[in-house]
Design an enzyme around this catalytic site. Sequence first.
Site, PDB file in Angstrom:
ATOM      1  NE  ARG A   1      -4.156  -1.616   0.159  1.00  0.00           N
ATOM      2  CZ  ARG A   1      -5.284  -1.721   0.857  1.00  0.00           C
ATOM      3  NH1 ARG A   1      -5.617  -0.799   1.706  1.00  0.00           N
ATOM      4  NH2 ARG A   1      -6.083  -2.731   0.662  1.00  0.00           N
TER       5      ARG A   1
ATOM      6  NE  ARG B   1      -7.003   5.016   2.406  1.00  0.00           N
ATOM      7  CZ  ARG B   1      -7.727   4.068   2.985  1.00  0.00           C
ATOM      8  NH1 ARG B   1      -8.929   4.345   3.411  1.00  0.00           N
ATOM      9  NH2 ARG B   1      -7.250   2.865   3.152  1.00  0.00           N
TER      10      ARG B   1
ATOM     11  NE  ARG C   1      -9.362   9.271  -2.237  1.00  0.00           N
ATOM     12  CZ  ARG C   1      -9.630   8.974  -0.982  1.00  0.00           C
ATOM     13  NH1 ARG C   1      -9.664   7.720  -0.594  1.00  0.00           N
ATOM     14  NH2 ARG C   1      -9.840   9.920  -0.085  1.00  0.00           N
TER      15      ARG C   1
ATOM     16  CE1 TYR D   1     -13.029  -7.468   1.401  1.00  0.00           C
ATOM     17  CE2 TYR D   1     -11.400  -9.076   0.655  1.00  0.00           C
ATOM     18  CZ  TYR D   1     -11.766  -8.024   1.483  1.00  0.00           C
ATOM     19  OH  TYR D   1     -10.866  -7.544   2.396  1.00  0.00           O
TER      20      TYR D   1
END
Length: 343
Positions: A25, A29, A38, A152
Amino acid sequence: MAETKKLMRALKGEIMDVPPVWLMRQAGRYLPEYRETRAKAGDFLSLCYNPELAAEVTLQPIRRYGFDGSILFADILLVPDALGADLWFVTGEGPRLSTITGADDFAKLKPADAIHETLSPIYETVKILARELPAETTLIGFAGAPWTVATYMIAGRGTPDQAPAHALMREDPATFDALMDRITEATILYLSAQIDAGAEVVKLFDSWAGSLRGEAFDKYATAPAKRIISALKARYPHVPVIAFPREAGDAYIGFHAATGADCVAIDNSVDSDWAAANVQKDGCVQGNLSPALMIEGGQRLIDETKRIKAAFAGGPHIFNLGHGITPEADPENVHVMLEALRG
Ligand code: CP3
């Protein structure tokens, strides 16, 4: 030509004084430039499917930190999207998908070879990156492993114990196995297309492998990884594969040999000395600093970085976290870690 990229050399088994390093990652963010891009894209999925902007966020952590590996910016849930599931992201909560509760839902999915229609922008991102990355940086493609993707698709969201997926496995094994097969086939096609576009290494993320035990682990974590890796190796014998059966515990032992993976990524619930003795003896390992230390920083971050480097110094090692860096991480702490690692 002799291999000059450090990450590739580690994957081929070379032991180095300073291991290559990247972070799960790493585009995310915690970086203000990521949040800015983004916002420009509109939302997370629009960013994934915009080749110019996805390539831009992939490059951001390379410019800032000079990592040895650059992982394609995308998401493991793009494969369900490409198979025809509905997918959206709820800000602050995570992914939501249409659910698969039985044969009728499964029948609505597209065949595996239909995925390219949706995923072609991702191949475009890979092509841009293959052109624009620095010569010393290795481009890593990835996909979710079938079990994690299935959890998922079945539940329609992340679940702490993957109970809905375990229930379908028990109550409707025919549908469950058909879904695992469909995802496995799609994953082989998806990773092959990433390699054709320029990915030099691919990684399989089995984030929820830890909830499979015993026979279920063999059948739904090891066997699909082996099938995917065998198919890739038949076509691309020189492209290394990193497998990440997160929280596999004792089942990390022998995972290289059982799947054909060139490298096994280790999560941070595992002691580094144990992993060095029991897993690294079979090949390259990646890991396994706690992502929490990227929030905490300070002397503990420095000491842990050095301890993990020393623990794995006897074999091939790629330095990384044990799981993804979190939004709360301080970007400055990445420099602290790199200084402790590289000196
Ligand atoms: O590592 C990278 O920098 C490359 C890009 C990448 C993302 N997701 C971007 C992302 C990779 C390799 C992934 C893998 C992924 N995605 C996994 C496996 C690894 C792991 O973390 O266990 C999983 C389970 C997913 C599914 C997923 N995507 C979840 C559960 C979430 C929400 C939770 C969260 O962290 O927000 C995402 C969203 C996501 N994927 C973000 C990013 C940067 C955050 C989205 C945002 O910008 O708002």
